[in-house]
Design an enzyme around this catalytic site. Structure first.
Site, PDB file in Angstrom:
ATOM      1  N   ASP A 104       0.828  -1.202   0.000  1.00 39.86           N
ATOM      2  CA  ASP A 104       0.000   0.000   0.000  1.00 39.86           C
ATOM      3  C   ASP A 104       0.864   1.255   0.000  1.00 39.86           C
ATOM      4  O   ASP A 104       2.095   1.205   0.119  1.00 39.86           O
ATOM      5  CB  ASP A 104      -1.003  -0.023   1.161  1.00 39.86           C
ATOM      6  CG  ASP A 104      -0.339  -0.007   2.533  1.00 39.86           C
ATOM      7  OD1 ASP A 104       0.667   0.702   2.710  1.00 39.86           O
ATOM      8  OD2 ASP A 104      -0.843  -0.694   3.442  1.00 39.86           O
ATOM      9  N   LEU A 105       0.204   2.392  -0.120  1.00 35.79           N
ATOM     10  CA  LEU A 105       0.889   3.677  -0.274  1.00 35.79           C
ATOM     11  C   LEU A 105       1.898   3.942   0.835  1.00 35.79           C
ATOM     12  O   LEU A 105       2.993   4.450   0.586  1.00 35.79           O
ATOM     13  CB  LEU A 105      -0.167   4.798  -0.308  1.00 35.79           C
ATOM     14  CG  LEU A 105       0.341   6.225  -0.514  1.00 35.79           C
ATOM     15  CD1 LEU A 105       0.858   6.413  -1.929  1.00 35.79           C
ATOM     16  CD2 LEU A 105      -0.776   7.224  -0.219  1.00 35.79           C
TER      17      LEU A 105
END
Length: 250
Positions: A104-105
């Site tokens: 994820d980011l």
């Protein structure tokens, strides 16, 4: 084996499925000599002859890259919000490669990129039990009992997690640093496991997938896997335990 036309183009290493759909709609692709503008048409790769701009598709040479993904990058090819993607770090790579799983980011660390779909499916599938190792910074300080809960399995909204290997590293005044190895690949799994304990992950770094480690690679850089590493990855076992990497969470 049958696949949709856009997937055939993508798996040939020409580009993403989004790009493939655009090329098909532009009339640049033909099946058995007949142009089609339908990306979802089924193609039998053993019988049908697919051409792009009049040239037959060729199987792309297999590539295997290890990328040290920085925090703040997403793993999709393009982002409607114009955030940086991992493909911005692969500008000199000619073949189109797909990430094996996701980060994820806000998660950094090891990301495998390849056009070998069979290997990618093996590594990503929960049924393969390929271990993924992370270094975690969580707050507030976790107790020994909470770490034992991670080891035995945590009940999440999509069911209980498998037992995990957990190694306590140290505590600071406000947080706990630990290493965890899981054999699943659920969405945001490590973060959700820690949140289920009433704590929060403030830093998460994936350091290994099976026998492949991130140590020695500079953040934002990538390298090719060696022949031995590819063989080891194909034979990655559920009991494989990567050695502890240097602590990236000071």
């Amino acid at each position: 084996m049958q696949k949709t036309l856009d997937r055939v183009l993508s798996k040939a290493g020409l580009g993403s499925r989004t790009e493939a759909r655009r090329w098909i709609s532009e009339g640049r692709v033909a099946i058995n000599g007949k142009k089609t503008q339908t990306p979802d048409v089924w193609v039998d790769s053993d019988r049908d002859r697919v051409t792009f701009d009049g040239r037959p598709l060729k199987a792309a040479s297999k590539q295997y890259l290890l990328l040290y993904k920085p925090k703040g990058y997403i793993t999709t090819y393009k982002d409607p919000e114009h955030r940086p993607t991992v493909y911005d770090l692969l500008k000199n790579v000619e073949e189109f490669l797909s990430p094996v799983g996701r980060l994820d980011l806000d998660t950094s660390g090891l990301l495998l990129m390849t056009n070998d779909t069979a290997l990618a499916d093996f590594v990503s599938s929960p049924a393969s039990h390929v271990p993924k190792t992370y270094l975690v910074k969580a707050s507030p300080i976790l107790t020994a009992e909470q770490l034992d809960h991670l080891r035995s399995g945590i009940e999440l909204s999509d069911g209980p997690t498998r037992p995990a290997e957990v190694r306590h590293l140290r505590n600071s005044a406000t947080c706990t640093f630990f290493e965890i190895t899981i054999t699943e690949g659920r969405n945001r799994q490590v973060r959700r496991m820690v949140e289920a304990l009433g704590a929060k992950v403030s830093k998460l770094v994936r350091t290994a997938i099976g026998p492949i480690e991130i140590s020695g690679l500079e953040i934002g850089k990538f390298r090719s896997l060696t022949t031995d590493e590819i063989k080891q990855l194909r034979g990655a076992s559920p009991t494989g335990q990567a050695p502890l990497a240097p602590d990236p969470c000071p």
